[in-house]
Enzyme design. Structure first.
Site, PDB file in Angstrom:
ATOM      1  N   SER A  20       0.907  -1.334  -0.071  1.00  0.00           N
ATOM      2  CA  SER A  20      -0.010   0.021   0.052  1.00  0.00           C
ATOM      3  C   SER A  20       0.909   1.155  -0.073  1.00  0.00           C
ATOM      4  CB  SER A  20      -0.906  -0.163   1.237  1.00  0.00           C
ATOM      5  OG  SER A  20      -0.148  -0.122   2.212  1.00  0.00           O
ATOM      6  N   SER A  25       3.711  -3.954   2.789  1.00  0.00           N
ATOM      7  CA  SER A  25       3.308  -2.667   1.946  1.00  0.00           C
ATOM      8  C   SER A  25       4.551  -1.613   1.886  1.00  0.00           C
ATOM      9  CB  SER A  25       2.037  -2.010   2.789  1.00  0.00           C
ATOM     10  OG  SER A  25       1.016  -2.795   2.627  1.00  0.00           O
TER      11      SER A  25
END
Lengths: 414, 145
Positions: free
Chosen positions: A68, A92
């Site tokens: 992310s 992430s």
């Protein structure tokens, strides 16, 4: 500075305090240039789940930067800043580092205070560092590490001098990593991993051998269980952590004539699709009668995974694997298939479940894009052994032949 | 892209129990799952109650999230797919394995429970959507019973 977690529900939110990690950076004279894009609330692996925009990969603008923390990886890759912070709950920081050809460092759980990090999954979240070199990432890690009384999970372990151990290449001996025992995780090179990634990883292993390492294959029998266990735990914890976004004390509020309706509409309109999905999955997994079957079971699987890592690290200094089964996907490629999206996290989630530190550094290029696409090597260490990861990573990087990993979209950057 | 093979055997009488056979990582990227009905599908230490598939509307109510009918359908399909996939955890032998709340626990890093006044209260107030003197304003609470 606005902080939105890439969500509409926090669209105009300005936090009243700095996170401890940011406070430390400012105290040391760091210049905070800006904020970057990400998947909403950390839920995603491509940065496509941002409520605001999609970030392009500097190596190929039709591809994703990973997620992310894709924005933070892309910003360093594009040399918009020297270093950046991201968060790593299931990979992430490490996966975008691999996709963008930069260094991504995930510290041990507890090494860096989580105070001021908007929580996604509290037992897994850590703040991680991006840099274009291992030394830069290490210096940033040193700046943000340390015990914090505002985070009861932050560790009182001493913080070694991560920032001063980076010797220049001239002072390397001929086998600078002599005797370092490296375990290559067998389960990460099986079918399902791109052939280009497999060869890049095997070449990286050979490079480590040339530097004096002893590389053997290790097996982590519980490896494949990590992915479902991770998603059960992460969705469950996120359903609890995101209950605070109710439109009452901060964030976008959708007015209604009744309180529950206010909550429902503020959240229904403020959250994106992936976030809503994970909250609902977590709500299900934690419901009465289901807790034992899902959440508790996933916690038990976590114990098995921890044990396997510990056994492997008792006989090895570090473990290595690819950072992801492939290089960066095209924008839109995985968007509608959640399980295909989740499958890309297979290399990284187990490390979060075990709470161990790991670093990803670019080790090769595979076909794709205008000049090839970077792939990263992941190195995993024992708890609180970031120093060893940085030492091995630095020597690996400095001795790797090639022109360095600079995206073709950048004109004349050294 | 992933391909999935799905076999569902529907019995006449509810409740229906389903077992998902786990595949190794090498084929899990293809996500081939074989779904069969059996009488009892949980290992001995879990509650032998039925795991009903997720009722998305009810979950949305519990989580206080409003969903449009098309969202319920779309989201619902994806959620059911993922929850099915979670089912492979039922295959694992976890008898006498302690659950791990988190990775390492140093224990007892709690600070004293003494209140401290936050120096930037104005900034907190500025974030509140509806504020009246010292109160946060919200609509009335309707008692559903």
């Amino acid at each position: 500075m606005p902080s939105t977690a890439a969500s509409r529900i926090l669209e105009h939110y300005r936090p009243p305090f700095d996170a401890t990690a940011v406070k430390k950076i400012k105290e040391m004279g760091g210049i905070v240039v800006g904020k970057t894009n990400m998947d909403e609330f950390g839920m995603g692996s491509t940065t496509e789940a941002s409520a605001f925009q999609v970030t392009a990969n500097p190596w190929d603008l039709t591809r994703v930067p990973g997620g992310s923390s894709g924005g933070s990886a892309a910003a360093v890759a594009a040399r918009q800043c020297m270093v950046s912070l991201g968060s790593d709950t299931g990979g992430s920081v490490r996966q975008p580092a691999s996709f963008c050809g930069v260094v991504g460092l995930k510290p041990t759980y507890g090494r860096v205070s989580r105070f001021g990090l908007m929580a996604y999954a509290s037992s897994l979240d850590v703040i991680g560092c991006f840099g274009s070199t291992v030394a830069d990432a290490g210096m940033l890690l040193h700046a943000v590490s340390g015990y914090d009384r505002f985070d009861s999970t932050s560790s009182k372990q001493d913080v070694p001098e991560f920032d001063t151990q980076f010797l220049s290449m001239d002072s390397f001996e001929s086998k600078p990593l002599k005797g370092v025992r490296v375990g290559l995780i067998r389960e990460t090179l099986e079918e399902g991993v791109d052939s280009g990634v497999r060869s890049a990883t095997q070449e990286a292993a050979s490079h480590l051998e040339a530097l004096g390492c002893v590389v053997t294959e290790v097996s982590l029998p519980s490896f494949s269980l990590g992915l479902p266990a991770y998603y059960v735990i992460a969705s469950s914890e996120s359903s609890s952590n995101l209950s605070r976004y109710d439109g009452v004390r901060y964030g976008n509020q959708v007015m209604a004539d009744e309180l529950n309706k206010l909550y429902e509409c503020s959240r229904g309109q403020g959250f994106g699709g992936e976030v809503k999905m994970r909250i609902l999955m977590g709500t299900y997994a934690l419901s009465a009668g289901y807790y034992d079957a899902y959440y508790k079971r996933a916690q038990q699987v976590r114990t098995l995974i921890r044990k396997d890592f510990k056994a492997a690290l008792d006989h090895n200094d570090i473990l290595i694997s690819p950072a992801a089964p492939s290089a960066a996907y095209k924008i839109g490629e995985k968007k509608d298939d959640p399980l295909a999206m989740y499958a890309g996290d297979i290399m990284t989630v187990n490390v979060n479940l075990a709470g161990l530190p790991a670093i990803v550094l670019p080790c090769g290029l595979v076909e794709g894009g205008p000049s090839g696409l970077p792939v990263g090597l992941q190195m995993i260490g024992a708890a609180f052994d970031e120093e060893k990861l940085l030492k091995v990573g630095h020597i690996f990087e400095q001795t790797l032949k090639g022109s360095g990993f600079v995206p073709p979209t950048l004109p004349n950057v050294a | 892209m992933a391909t999935r093979a799905l076999l569902a055997v529907v019995t006449a009488s509810p409740p229906r129990m389903i077992q998902i056979k786990a595949s190794t990582f090498s084929s899990s990227l293809k996500f081939q799952r074989h779904i069969t009905t059996i009488g009892r599908c949980f290992s001995s230490d879990t509650n032998p109650s039925v795991l009903q598939p997720p009722d998305v509307s009810r979950l949305a109510e519990t989580a206080r999230i409003s969903l449009t009918p098309s969202e319920i359908e779309e989201c619902g399909a994806k959620i059911r797919q993922v929850i099915d996939w979670f089912g492979q955890l039922q295959q694992v032998d976890v008898s006498s394995v302690e659950p791990a709340i988190r990775a390492e626990m140093e224990g007892g890093n709690l600070r004293e429970d003494a209140p401290e006044t936050f120096e930037n209260r104005e900034s907190i107030r500025a974030s509140i959507p509806r504020f009246d003197e010292v109160y946060l304003k919200v609509p009335k609470v309707l008692n559903k019973e």
